[in-house]
Design an enzyme around this catalytic site. Sequence first.
Site, PDB file in Angstrom:
ATOM      1  N   ARG A 116       0.816  -1.219   0.000  1.00  0.00           N
ATOM      2  CA  ARG A 116       0.000   0.000   0.000  1.00  0.00           C
ATOM      3  C   ARG A 116       0.848   1.267   0.000  1.00  0.00           C
ATOM      4  O   ARG A 116       0.317   2.371  -0.058  1.00  0.00           O
ATOM      5  CB  ARG A 116      -0.930   0.006   1.221  1.00  0.00           C
ATOM      6  CG  ARG A 116      -2.082  -0.991   1.113  1.00  0.00           C
ATOM      7  CD  ARG A 116      -3.100  -0.793   2.225  1.00  0.00           C
ATOM      8  NE  ARG A 116      -2.530  -1.040   3.543  1.00  0.00           N
ATOM      9  CZ  ARG A 116      -2.501  -2.236   4.132  1.00  0.00           C
ATOM     10  NH1 ARG A 116      -3.014  -3.301   3.490  1.00  0.00           N
ATOM     11  NH2 ARG A 116      -1.979  -2.387   5.330  1.00  0.00           N
ATOM     12  N   ASP A 167      30.391   0.122  -3.805  1.00  0.00           N
ATOM     13  CA  ASP A 167      30.190   0.840  -2.541  1.00  0.00           C
ATOM     14  C   ASP A 167      31.290   0.442  -1.550  1.00  0.00           C
ATOM     15  O   ASP A 167      31.071   0.374  -0.337  1.00  0.00           O
ATOM     16  CB  ASP A 167      28.801   0.568  -1.953  1.00  0.00           C
ATOM     17  CG  ASP A 167      28.411   1.585  -0.882  1.00  0.00           C
ATOM     18  OD1 ASP A 167      29.052   2.643  -0.800  1.00  0.00           O
ATOM     19  OD2 ASP A 167      27.469   1.302  -0.102  1.00  0.00           O
TER      20      ASP A 167
END
Length: 387
Positions: free
Chosen positions: A221, A268
């Site tokens: 949602r 990274d």
Amino acid sequence: MTLIAAGTVVTADGVHRPGWIETGSDRITGCGAGAPPRPADVDYPDAVIVPGFVDIHVHGGGGASYTDGVADEIVRAATFHRSHGTTTTLASLVTASPTDLLREVSALTEATAAGVVAGIHLEGPWLSSARCGAHDATQLRDPDPTEIKALLAAADGAVRMVTIAPELPGGDDAIRLLADAGVVVAVGHTDASYQQAHRAVELGATVGTHLFNAMRPLHHRDPGPAMALLEDPRVTVELIADGVHVHRALLRHVVEFAGAERVALITDAMAAAGLADGSFRLGTLDVDVADHVARVRGMSTIAGSTATMDRIFRAAVDFSTSDDALAAAVRMTATTPARTLGFMDVGSISPGLRADLVVLDADLAVRAVMASGQWLEEPVSLDSSGL
């Protein structure tokens, strides 16, 4: 002129078995499939040659860091990663005080002018405190146009990418300011909603910094920033394919969904890359490395990686054994990151581009590296028994 033959060469046109490359000075002057047009000067019959890797998100390696602003450290970190095939490096800085950040930018600007690195990535300080990861939370701040302009002026064009949390006060104006200055804007370390991330792209953001890591997670949602970045064809998404930061299944699905043209694989990496487990620093934070996983001391927070681009490349190829997988791995470790940052003379094996090459053995381990037409170590012709 140097003519190089190999059992496999991955050029801009595809995977050639066998193939050849000709270099002159610092450029590629020719390449093609099949036997070379004349006897090769160097022959790798059982090797794979790919373009030099382009790492657009890396903090250090080999015990050295880009974040300290020390010239010798910058050279040492870049040299370490070059030995693992990274011939183009965008040096990443972490969150720091205004004074320290300006000093670090000045040092890396000099390194950029000297060709040690290809530019600067500011990963911070304009990040979300809720998603700051291995950044000094006490130094996080909202984007300020005066500070941004001062950093860009000090860098004189060396700042190529800035990661920002777009939901911060002043985020919209900062994205516009950076994009108008020709800087690539990346969305990352963010608690932005789906709508806020989408707006950032509309304002000019074109990269998602290490997708999924240090950002609001996906929810059915509340899809969050990752979905907004993934679904927009204007956005390149970074992924850390070190087997720690993102599950392998998710990596595979992102590549299938977005395509290798929109995925930039990054390390990274921090200073611990290439070293044994131990104690290190990332910016102002203490980091402990155990089983080659870096975490902020006393916390579960991952603090960058200990990976190198050759390891990332092997992980990408391992998605599949096909020629398509090999070509896709090249795009994600070289072509796509180069295009994303506007590095037009690197990222693929093609006439006219810089002669940056990585020679890999049958297990895809680095055997030799050429940077700007120069071998890092004198290559040797190898027959099948030598590989």
